[in-house]
Scaffold this motif. Structure first.
Motif, PDB file in Angstrom:
ATOM      1  N   ILE A 127       1.892   3.796  -5.491  1.00  0.00           N
ATOM      2  CA  ILE A 127       1.370   2.592  -4.857  1.00  0.00           C
ATOM      3  C   ILE A 127       1.953   2.495  -3.451  1.00  0.00           C
ATOM      4  O   ILE A 127       3.179   2.427  -3.283  1.00  0.00           O
ATOM      5  N   LEU A 128       1.088   2.477  -2.451  1.00  0.00           N
ATOM      6  CA  LEU A 128       1.512   2.426  -1.055  1.00  0.00           C
ATOM      7  C   LEU A 128       0.771   1.309  -0.322  1.00  0.00           C
ATOM      8  O   LEU A 128      -0.224   0.776  -0.805  1.00  0.00           O
ATOM      9  N   ILE A 129       1.296   0.983   0.871  1.00  0.00           N
ATOM     10  CA  ILE A 129       0.647   0.017   1.760  1.00  0.00           C
ATOM     11  C   ILE A 129      -0.154   0.802   2.786  1.00  0.00           C
ATOM     12  O   ILE A 129       0.397   1.624   3.531  1.00  0.00           O
ATOM     13  N   THR A 130      -1.449   0.572   2.812  1.00  0.00           N
ATOM     14  CA  THR A 130      -2.318   1.381   3.665  1.00  0.00           C
ATOM     15  C   THR A 130      -2.109   1.110   5.149  1.00  0.00           C
ATOM     16  O   THR A 130      -2.498   1.930   5.984  1.00  0.00           O
ATOM     17  N   GLU A 131      -1.522  -0.024   5.510  1.00  0.00           N
ATOM     18  CA  GLU A 131      -1.313  -0.345   6.938  1.00  0.00           C
ATOM     19  C   GLU A 131      -0.016   0.231   7.492  1.00  0.00           C
ATOM     20  O   GLU A 131       0.362  -0.093   8.625  1.00  0.00           O
ATOM     21  N   PHE A 132       0.668   1.072   6.746  1.00  0.00           N
ATOM     22  CA  PHE A 132       1.929   1.645   7.211  1.00  0.00           C
ATOM     23  C   PHE A 132       1.734   2.383   8.529  1.00  0.00           C
ATOM     24  O   PHE A 132       0.806   3.171   8.686  1.00  0.00           O
ATOM     25  N   MET A 133       2.649   2.115   9.494  1.00  0.00           N
ATOM     26  CA  MET A 133       2.612   2.800  10.787  1.00  0.00           C
ATOM     27  C   MET A 133       3.873   3.611  11.059  1.00  0.00           C
ATOM     28  O   MET A 133       3.905   4.405  11.995  1.00  0.00           O
ATOM     29  N   ASP A 134       4.899   3.405  10.260  1.00  0.00           N
ATOM     30  CA  ASP A 134       6.170   4.081  10.503  1.00  0.00           C
ATOM     31  C   ASP A 134       6.830   4.384   9.165  1.00  0.00           C
ATOM     32  O   ASP A 134       6.471   3.814   8.128  1.00  0.00           O
ATOM     33  N   GLU A 135       7.812   5.251   9.210  1.00  0.00           N
ATOM     34  CA  GLU A 135       8.519   5.641   7.990  1.00  0.00           C
ATOM     35  C   GLU A 135       9.349   4.490   7.454  1.00  0.00           C
ATOM     36  O   GLU A 135       9.944   3.724   8.221  1.00  0.00           O
ATOM     37  N   ASP A 136       9.398   4.381   6.137  1.00  0.00           N
ATOM     38  CA  ASP A 136      10.194   3.349   5.491  1.00  0.00           C
ATOM     39  C   ASP A 136      11.665   3.749   5.530  1.00  0.00           C
ATOM     40  O   ASP A 136      12.057   4.763   4.945  1.00  0.00           O
TER      41      ASP A 136
ATOM     42  N   ASN B 268      12.453  -1.655 -24.329  1.00  0.00           N
ATOM     43  CA  ASN B 268      12.153  -1.066 -25.636  1.00  0.00           C
ATOM     44  C   ASN B 268      10.691  -1.224 -26.043  1.00  0.00           C
ATOM     45  O   ASN B 268      10.241  -0.602 -26.996  1.00  0.00           O
ATOM     46  N   THR B 269       9.939  -2.044 -25.323  1.00  0.00           N
ATOM     47  CA  THR B 269       8.502  -2.161 -25.580  1.00  0.00           C
ATOM     48  C   THR B 269       7.696  -1.108 -24.834  1.00  0.00           C
ATOM     49  O   THR B 269       6.463  -1.074 -24.968  1.00  0.00           O
ATOM     50  N   GLY B 270       8.349  -0.287 -24.027  1.00  0.00           N
ATOM     51  CA  GLY B 270       7.660   0.741 -23.258  1.00  0.00           C
ATOM     52  C   GLY B 270       7.307   0.317 -21.849  1.00  0.00           C
ATOM     53  O   GLY B 270       6.705   1.096 -21.094  1.00  0.00           O
ATOM     54  N   HIS B 271       7.654  -0.905 -21.444  1.00  0.00           N
ATOM     55  CA  HIS B 271       7.361  -1.378 -20.093  1.00  0.00           C
ATOM     56  C   HIS B 271       8.418  -0.898 -19.114  1.00  0.00           C
ATOM     57  O   HIS B 271       9.621  -0.901 -19.425  1.00  0.00           O
ATOM     58  N   VAL B 272       7.968  -0.515 -17.937  1.00  0.00           N
ATOM     59  CA  VAL B 272       8.855  -0.056 -16.866  1.00  0.00           C
ATOM     60  C   VAL B 272       8.788  -1.070 -15.744  1.00  0.00           C
ATOM     61  O   VAL B 272       7.692  -1.404 -15.258  1.00  0.00           O
ATOM     62  N   HIS B 273       9.943  -1.560 -15.297  1.00  0.00           N
ATOM     63  CA  HIS B 273      10.052  -2.507 -14.187  1.00  0.00           C
ATOM     64  C   HIS B 273      10.657  -1.775 -12.993  1.00  0.00           C
ATOM     65  O   HIS B 273      11.799  -1.293 -13.057  1.00  0.00           O
ATOM     66  N   ASP B 274       9.884  -1.733 -11.909  1.00  0.00           N
ATOM     67  CA  ASP B 274      10.320  -1.035 -10.691  1.00  0.00           C
ATOM     68  C   ASP B 274      10.356  -2.047  -9.551  1.00  0.00           C
ATOM     69  O   ASP B 274       9.317  -2.481  -9.058  1.00  0.00           O
ATOM     70  N   ASP B 275      11.554  -2.431  -9.134  1.00  0.00           N
ATOM     71  CA  ASP B 275      11.764  -3.357  -8.014  1.00  0.00           C
ATOM     72  C   ASP B 275      12.483  -2.614  -6.901  1.00  0.00           C
ATOM     73  O   ASP B 275      13.506  -1.947  -7.147  1.00  0.00           O
ATOM     74  N   LYS B 276      11.987  -2.780  -5.674  1.00  0.00           N
ATOM     75  CA  LYS B 276      12.619  -2.089  -4.547  1.00  0.00           C
ATOM     76  C   LYS B 276      12.311  -2.826  -3.256  1.00  0.00           C
ATOM     77  O   LYS B 276      11.242  -3.434  -3.105  1.00  0.00           O
ATOM     78  N   PRO B 277      13.252  -2.803  -2.299  1.00  0.00           N
ATOM     79  CA  PRO B 277      12.971  -3.371  -0.969  1.00  0.00           C
ATOM     80  C   PRO B 277      12.210  -2.361  -0.116  1.00  0.00           C
ATOM     81  O   PRO B 277      12.437  -1.151  -0.201  1.00  0.00           O
ATOM     82  N   VAL B 278      11.324  -2.878   0.725  1.00  0.00           N
ATOM     83  CA  VAL B 278      10.520  -2.014   1.589  1.00  0.00           C
ATOM     84  C   VAL B 278      10.505  -2.613   2.987  1.00  0.00           C
ATOM     85  O   VAL B 278      10.190  -3.804   3.156  1.00  0.00           O
ATOM     86  N   ARG B 279      10.880  -1.801   3.952  1.00  0.00           N
ATOM     87  CA  ARG B 279      10.757  -2.205   5.357  1.00  0.00           C
ATOM     88  C   ARG B 279       9.389  -1.746   5.849  1.00  0.00           C
ATOM     89  O   ARG B 279       9.139  -0.551   5.995  1.00  0.00           O
ATOM     90  N   VAL B 280       8.517  -2.697   6.078  1.00  0.00           N
ATOM     91  CA  VAL B 280       7.123  -2.396   6.375  1.00  0.00           C
ATOM     92  C   VAL B 280       6.870  -2.575   7.869  1.00  0.00           C
ATOM     93  O   VAL B 280       7.061  -3.661   8.421  1.00  0.00           O
ATOM     94  N   VAL B 281       6.474  -1.494   8.518  1.00  0.00           N
ATOM     95  CA  VAL B 281       5.957  -1.554   9.888  1.00  0.00           C
ATOM     96  C   VAL B 281       4.463  -1.322   9.771  1.00  0.00           C
ATOM     97  O   VAL B 281       3.991  -0.196   9.642  1.00  0.00           O
ATOM     98  N   SER B 282       3.708  -2.399   9.759  1.00  0.00           N
ATOM     99  CA  SER B 282       2.281  -2.333   9.469  1.00  0.00           C
ATOM    100  C   SER B 282       1.451  -2.654  10.700  1.00  0.00           C
ATOM    101  O   SER B 282       1.880  -3.413  11.581  1.00  0.00           O
ATOM    102  N   SER B 283       0.279  -2.079  10.743  1.00  0.00           N
ATOM    103  CA  SER B 283      -0.649  -2.386  11.823  1.00  0.00           C
ATOM    104  C   SER B 283      -1.262  -3.759  11.591  1.00  0.00           C
ATOM    105  O   SER B 283      -1.563  -4.148  10.465  1.00  0.00           O
ATOM    106  N   CYS B 284      -1.448  -4.484  12.672  1.00  0.00           N
ATOM    107  CA  CYS B 284      -1.997  -5.838  12.581  1.00  0.00           C
ATOM    108  C   CYS B 284      -2.751  -6.128  13.877  1.00  0.00           C
ATOM    109  O   CYS B 284      -2.215  -5.928  14.976  1.00  0.00           O
ATOM    110  N   ARG B 285      -3.967  -6.574  13.741  1.00  0.00           N
ATOM    111  CA  ARG B 285      -4.767  -6.917  14.922  1.00  0.00           C
ATOM    112  C   ARG B 285      -4.328  -8.294  15.413  1.00  0.00           C
ATOM    113  O   ARG B 285      -4.713  -9.330  14.863  1.00  0.00           O
TER     114      ARG B 285
END
Length: 467
Positions: free
Chosen positions: A118-127, A139-156
């Motif tokens: 899963i990525l952000i399509t507006e990425f303009m620079d490396e994270d 134990n139910t088989g669910h995986v929780h993935d939490d992480k910080p992301v520094r987003v340099v995104s394009s914006c009009r």
């Protein structure tokens, strides 16, 4: 016998249920035993999408929290933020018993599991945010993935109303390569809940403030299939206090000083020097504050238009001062004022600018002994004096002195009459200069007032539409 059969059915069902919910067998409730079971039944399959068949769709619950707004680059048209990205998916067929394995969740290295791309399509620079090496497995088989992301995104960015602008930037989450038949994104929380939490955890109190977050779940169609995606619309508002204090207020002060400079005497040389010094100071002010203005090739901000307009008005007022000063100091060299110009300016325009023409005096100057032709000249030649003396015998010295004094007074009177004739023409040019000065001052006030009112109205209207 019936009771035994019934008990056997219950035992069989419990066994089947136990086998479905506890696919991992732990020899003891210790971390080592659980890790051995995971390594045996799960880690070896990390290259495969965790579903039972290829036709099964993996549902990934996605969530985000905006924790910081680092900045907006108008020239690069980019937005830099820090977000917490959270995603949850289920590994089909994976489960274990809490009592048998000793826990309901365990943190395992990320590289030991299949993780959705899963990525952000507006990425303009490396994270460059810190990497989190672990994920939670329940134990139910669910995986929780939490992480910080520094987003340099394009914006009009729309900076037309700078510094009272509101920006709407988009963060689009979707799989990089998996189609919607493989991965389906599901929004875990509503946009209002995300906005409330983001405003609570927001750490930055800089130039921008978060005013709204909106979300939309879409399906992007391409040639080979479609992608499931979730769009988050980040609505930001710029805090304008810095620009108002450092740019708008000083500019308005300089314009006000330029307006009041019209009250200096229009024939004064100091008025032109004062306006020229004011233009120089305003130019230096713009050069110093140039770094605070946004740089972009798309649109021109209204503030830049305001500064250019203010500078143009100062230059126009200086040119007007040059024109009026020329009329004041060089009017004696001009010919008589044309009749049409005198009527247009001194009668009609003078009333328009509240300067009614003065009534002419009724006094008439009568000359009892008008000078003869010889006396009309400002210079009496020596031959004229000889002809006068030849007519009559020389009188006594006292009478001769009186006649000489009379001739001198007549010549002086002729010069004074010519001077008054020139003064009358100069006075008309001076009056024309005063009327034109006041007329241009009125036009200056109307133009600058309408321009400032229009710009302020556009700012207010755009902010009301954006909000």
């Amino acid at each position: 016998m019936a009771e035994l059969k019934k008990a056997w059915i219950i035992f069989t069902c419990l066994s089947l249920l136990h086998g479905f919910t506890a696919s991992l067998n732990c020899s003891s409730p210790t971390p080592e035993s659980l890790f051995d079971a995971l390594e045996r039944d799960l880690f070896s399959k990390k290259l495969l999408r965790p579903v039972k068949s290829f036709s099964s769709i993996l549902n990934v619950s996605l969530d985000m929290t905006l924790s910081a707004i680092l900045g907006v680059n108008e020239k690069a048209q980019s937005l830099t933020t820090i977000i917490w990205q959270s995603q949850v998916w289920k590994i089909e067929g994976l489960s274990w018993d809490e009592e048998q394995c000793g826990t309901t969740r365990v943190s395992i290295p990320r590289e030991n599991l299949w993780v959705p791309d899963i990525l952000i399509t507006e990425f303009m620079d490396e994270d460059v945010s810190p990497q989190t090496p672990f994920v939670y497995l329940f134990n139910t088989g669910h995986v929780h993935d939490d992480k910080p992301v520094r987003v340099v995104s394009s914006c009009r960015l729309q900076i037309y109303t700078f510094p009272f602008d509101i920006q709407n930037c988009t963060l689009t989450f979707r799989s990089y390569i998996h189609f919607a038949d493989d991965i389906q994104l599901i929004q875990r929380r509503t946009a209002d809940e995300i906005l409330e939490e983001s405003q609570e955890v927001m750490r930055t109190k800089g130039e921008w403030e978060l005013i709204d977050i909106k979300a939309d779940q879409n399906h992007l169609e391409v040639t080979l299939g479609g992608f499931s995606e979730i769009k988050f619309y980040i609505v930001l508002r710029r805090r304008p206090l810095l620009y108002v204090v450092n740019l708008l207020i000083p500019s308005c002060f300089l314009i006000t000083v330029d307006v009041f400079s019209f009250f200096l005497p229009c024939g004064s040389v100091d008025r032109g020097a004062f306006k020229m010094t004011l233009i120089l100071g305003y130019t230096v002010f713009l050069l110093i504050m140039n770094d605070l203005l946004p740089v972009t090739g798309d649109t021109t901000p209204l503030m830049n238009v305001l500064f250019s307009l203010s500078l143009a008005l100062m230059v126009a007022s200086l040119l007007e001062t040059v024109l009026i000063t020329n009329l004041q100091f060089s009017s004696s060299q001009y010919s008589a004022v044309p009749k049409w110009l005198s009527i247009l300016v001194l009668q009609y325009l003078a009333r328009l600018v509240c300067l009614p023409p003065k009534k002419k005096s009724n006094r008439v100057t009568v000359c009892l002994h008008p000078p003869n032709r010889a006396m009309d000249s400002s210079v009496i030649s020596a031959s004229d004096l000889q002809s006068i003396y030849a007519e009559k015998p020389p009188p006594d010295p006292a009478l001769d002195e009186l006649k000489k004094l009379s001739r001198d007074l007549t010549a002086i009177r002729v010069q004074i009459d010519k001077h008054f004739e020139g003064s009358s023409s100069s006075h008309e040019w001076l009056m024309i200069g005063i009327v034109v000065d006041r007329l241009l001052f009125a036009i200056y006030i109307v133009f600058i007032s309408s321009s400032f009112a229009s710009i302020i109205s556009i700012w207010i209207w755009n902010n009301s539409v954006d909000t």
